[in-house]
Design an enzyme around this catalytic site. Sequence first.
Site, PDB file in Angstrom:
ATOM      1  N   TYR A 154      58.350 -58.514  20.786  1.00 40.72           N
ATOM      2  CA  TYR A 154      57.640 -59.671  21.187  1.00 40.72           C
ATOM      3  C   TYR A 154      57.281 -60.504  19.930  1.00 40.72           C
ATOM      4  O   TYR A 154      57.221 -61.591  20.087  1.00 40.72           O
ATOM      5  CB  TYR A 154      56.344 -59.192  21.707  1.00 40.72           C
ATOM      6  CG  TYR A 154      55.526 -60.262  22.534  1.00 40.72           C
ATOM      7  CD1 TYR A 154      55.818 -60.492  23.736  1.00 40.72           C
ATOM      8  CD2 TYR A 154      54.514 -60.617  21.640  1.00 40.72           C
ATOM      9  CE1 TYR A 154      55.130 -61.676  24.530  1.00 40.72           C
ATOM     10  CE2 TYR A 154      53.535 -61.735  22.491  1.00 40.72           C
ATOM     11  CZ  TYR A 154      54.080 -62.009  23.843  1.00 40.72           C
ATOM     12  OH  TYR A 154      53.175 -63.067  24.469  1.00 40.72           O
ATOM     13  N   SER A 186      52.998 -67.653  21.285  1.00 36.31           N
ATOM     14  CA  SER A 186      51.702 -66.991  21.268  1.00 36.31           C
ATOM     15  C   SER A 186      51.176 -66.807  19.745  1.00 36.31           C
ATOM     16  O   SER A 186      51.806 -67.227  18.829  1.00 36.31           O
ATOM     17  CB  SER A 186      52.309 -65.475  21.666  1.00 36.31           C
ATOM     18  OG  SER A 186      51.430 -64.398  21.275  1.00 36.31           O
TER      19      SER A 186
HETATM   20  P1  NAD Z   1      52.635 -63.283  33.881  1.00 39.62           P
HETATM   21  O1  NAD Z   1      53.226 -62.066  33.644  1.00 39.62           O
HETATM   22  O2  NAD Z   1      51.649 -63.483  34.464  1.00 39.62           O
HETATM   23  O3  NAD Z   1      53.719 -64.436  34.096  1.00 39.62           O
HETATM   24  C1  NAD Z   1      55.035 -64.220  33.557  1.00 39.62           C
HETATM   25  C2  NAD Z   1      55.756 -65.346  34.419  1.00 39.62           C
HETATM   26  O4  NAD Z   1      57.416 -64.977  33.919  1.00 39.62           O
HETATM   27  C3  NAD Z   1      55.879 -64.586  35.738  1.00 39.62           C
HETATM   28  O5  NAD Z   1      55.954 -65.915  36.737  1.00 39.62           O
HETATM   29  C4  NAD Z   1      57.107 -63.738  36.023  1.00 39.62           C
HETATM   30  O6  NAD Z   1      57.557 -63.765  37.239  1.00 39.62           O
HETATM   31  C5  NAD Z   1      57.966 -64.684  35.181  1.00 39.62           C
HETATM   32  N1  NAD Z   1      59.272 -63.829  34.673  1.00 39.62           N
HETATM   33  C6  NAD Z   1      59.414 -62.675  33.901  1.00 39.62           C
HETATM   34  N2  NAD Z   1      60.507 -62.154  33.611  1.00 39.62           N
HETATM   35  C7  NAD Z   1      61.414 -63.235  34.310  1.00 39.62           C
HETATM   36  C8  NAD Z   1      62.771 -63.467  34.294  1.00 39.62           C
HETATM   37  N3  NAD Z   1      63.547 -62.549  33.867  1.00 39.62           N
HETATM   38  N4  NAD Z   1      62.958 -64.510  34.985  1.00 39.62           N
HETATM   39  C9  NAD Z   1      62.172 -65.388  35.474  1.00 39.62           C
HETATM   40  N5  NAD Z   1      60.990 -65.325  35.324  1.00 39.62           N
HETATM   41  C10 NAD Z   1      60.392 -64.268  34.829  1.00 39.62           C
HETATM   42  O7  NAD Z   1      52.278 -63.521  32.205  1.00 39.62           O
HETATM   43  P2  NAD Z   1      51.607 -64.755  31.305  1.00 39.62           P
HETATM   44  O8  NAD Z   1      50.534 -64.217  30.578  1.00 39.62           O
HETATM   45  O9  NAD Z   1      51.199 -65.932  32.034  1.00 39.62           O
HETATM   46  O10 NAD Z   1      52.765 -65.251  30.245  1.00 39.62           O
HETATM   47  C11 NAD Z   1      53.181 -66.302  30.098  1.00 39.62           C
HETATM   48  C12 NAD Z   1      53.949 -66.699  28.915  1.00 39.62           C
HETATM   49  O11 NAD Z   1      52.819 -66.785  27.935  1.00 39.62           O
HETATM   50  C13 NAD Z   1      54.912 -65.593  28.441  1.00 39.62           C
HETATM   51  O12 NAD Z   1      55.803 -66.356  27.697  1.00 39.62           O
HETATM   52  C14 NAD Z   1      53.827 -64.989  27.277  1.00 39.62           C
HETATM   53  O13 NAD Z   1      54.667 -64.248  26.404  1.00 39.62           O
HETATM   54  C15 NAD Z   1      52.970 -65.997  26.943  1.00 39.62           C
HETATM   55  N6  NAD Z   1      51.538 -65.531  26.418  1.00 39.62           N
HETATM   56  C16 NAD Z   1      50.796 -64.822  26.885  1.00 39.62           C
HETATM   57  C17 NAD Z   1      49.537 -64.676  26.587  1.00 39.62           C
HETATM   58  C18 NAD Z   1      48.421 -63.689  27.219  1.00 39.62           C
HETATM   59  O14 NAD Z   1      47.405 -63.412  26.806  1.00 39.62           O
HETATM   60  N7  NAD Z   1      48.554 -63.729  28.515  1.00 39.62           N
HETATM   61  C19 NAD Z   1      49.363 -64.854  25.236  1.00 39.62           C
HETATM   62  C20 NAD Z   1      50.230 -65.656  24.527  1.00 39.62           C
HETATM   63  C21 NAD Z   1      51.428 -65.767  25.163  1.00 39.62           C
END
Ligand code: NAD
Length: 260
Positions: free
Chosen positions: A155, A142
């Site tokens: 985080y 991130s």
């Molecule tokens: P999201 O909530 O849409 O997706 C998260 C995914 O992780 C889902 O499929 C969920 O079911 C799964 N998950 C959560 N806990 C779990 C567990 N215990 N076991 C198995 N699966 C699990 O979120 P996202 O925004 O798509 O995030 C995905 C990644 O990207 C994360 O690591 C997040 O930190 C990172 N990220 C997101 C953003 C953003 O702005 N959305 C920015 C930077 C980084």
Amino acid sequence: MMLKGKVALVTGSTSGIGLGIATSLARHGAHLMLNGFGDAQGAQAAVQAVAPAGTRVLYHGADMSKPEQIEDLIHSAQRAFDHVDILVNNAGIQHVAPIEDFPVDRWDAVIAINLNSAFHTTRLALPAMRSRNWGRIINIASAHGLVASANKSAYVAAKHGLVGMTKSVALETATTGVTVNAICPGWVLTPLVQKQVDARAAAEGLSLDDAKKALLAEKQPSLQFTTPEQLGELAVFLCSEAANNLRGAAINVDGGWVAQ
Ligand code: NAD
């Protein structure tokens, strides 16, 4: 069809960024092992729909906070496909609170899912990549792996840790055909961020649209969300031969967030 015959495992791929990356990898011909909670069948159908004929899309419901379930996920992928070529460590959660109020169980969960899970998948998947002398490990960190924000101590700690682990493992594999890199997105409008939009709208009496604008204006100079599709295509590039010597990088896709 650049990835025809390759096998990819994307953790947390039932939603958001993980689903976007799985979709791009499948479109380019990779077999997929999906993982995550929620609508697994919907995700499997969506990925299968864009995949060329003959591409297999499987699902395993491991809870990425549980090392024994992670072990079963990797072994199931290896049994089904023989090996894993592309490992995308994407599963993640967020919790927002000042550190003195941070619930201990939320701290433990954020570190377990966002950081420890990548340690377990990497240690278990890497030996087969080494023996085939080809592999790609892509860690979804991130902007918070590079800079901090208040009230996100767990985080920020997890994501800085993931960027550090990326560099370390990239050095351990530097002379092999396995590359290890991190992608560092800024704001992407997924369910994880929608919760923060909702919280901001409620706290400040804003419409959802104005809450989104406020979130972007604070951090992301482009004033645009990065999309899961853009991150998916970056993952495909990292799997290409052009990226053979791209190692230990933390690539920010953040509309200028960390350039400030
Ligand atoms: P999201 O909530 O849409 O997706 C998260 C995914 O992780 C889902 O499929 C969920 O079911 C799964 N998950 C959560 N806990 C779990 C567990 N215990 N076991 C198995 N699966 C699990 O979120 P996202 O925004 O798509 O995030 C995905 C990644 O990207 C994360 O690591 C997040 O930190 C990172 N990220 C997101 C953003 C953003 O702005 N959305 C920015 C930077 C980084």
